[in-house]
Design an enzyme around this catalytic site. Structure first.
Site, short mmCIF file in Angstrom:
data_model
loop_
_atom_site.label_atom_id
_atom_site.label_comp_id
_atom_site.label_asym_id
_atom_site.label_seq_id
_atom_site.Cartn_x
_atom_site.Cartn_y
_atom_site.Cartn_z
N ASP A 1 0.85 -1.18 0.00
CA ASP A 1 0.00 0.00 0.00
C ASP A 1 0.89 1.23 0.00
OD1 ASP A 1 -2.96 0.82 0.29
OD2 ASP A 1 -1.91 2.15 1.68
N GLN A 2 0.38 2.30 -0.58
CA GLN A 2 1.14 3.55 -0.64
C GLN A 2 0.27 4.70 -0.14
OE1 GLN A 2 2.28 5.40 -4.52
NE2 GLN A 2 4.36 5.11 -3.77
#
Length: 199
Positions: A76-77
């Protein structure tokens, strides 16, 4: 690799990076409601780094429970603009608003990865990059979004450094792979240390 690898993400660029590094993998996107997670009472108090890490782990754990023998990589970013977290744009108007807010400022990209097997966390890491954007004219932002919406609609921050968006930046500090959404070197090093590449 000795172990089967599953990427619990629909990101094409993450799959390309892993395959480019010579890894054979399956892609099984984890259907996690990220927006709902971000507004839960517990997550509201989390730092941006912890939100990215928690979402990466949640994705990996979800898919690994269904595929217990595989190593499952979740990712995830999060984009942190002075304490404000930006998500993927909901519309072209949202993309224009986000790029306008980023214009002439610095922000952090936090790219988290987690590896689970049989529902158990084996390893996690959060890479960080700092990017500074040139001041952008409103006409430039509007033209960019109109031309590249199909590509940037899935990108945190509404730009792609690997494409036309590179022209927007005056400085990028940190690992290029982290900017693209996966701390690849750290993950490959973990696999090597684990003995996955041994002949």
């Amino acid at each position: 690799m000795h172990s089967q690898l599953i990427l619990a993400s629909a990101s094409l660029i993450r799959a390309q990076m892993l395959r480019g590094a010579g890894l054979d993998l399956r892609v099984i996107p984890a259907r996690i409601d990220e927006a709902a997670f971000r507004i839960t009472p517990g997550s509201a108090a989390l730092a941006p780094r912890d939100i990215a890490s928690a979402l990466a782990e949640r994705k990996a754990r979800h898919i690994s429970e269904q595929n217990p023998d595989a190593l499952v990589l979740g990712a995830d970013q999060v984009l942190d603009l002075g304490g404000i977290i930006l998500s993927k744009p909901e519309s072209p108007a949202d993309a224009i608003a986000q790029l306008t807010g980023l214009s002439g400022r610095s922000h952090r990209l936090l790219s988290a990865v987690a590896v689970c097997q049989a529902g158990r966390l084996l390893w996690h890491h959060v890479g960080e990059a700092r990017l500074t954007m040139h001041p952008l004219a409103a006409t430039e932002i509007e033209a960019y979004v109109a031309t590249h919406w199909a590509s940037i609609r899935h990108a945190v921050g509404c730009y792609k450094l690997e494409e036309h968006g590179a022209r927007f930046f005056s400085a990028v500090e940190g690992d290029y792979f982290t900017v693209l959404g996966l701390p690849l070197i750290e993950f490959l090093t973990w696999l090597r240390d684990r003995g996955e590449f041994a002949s």
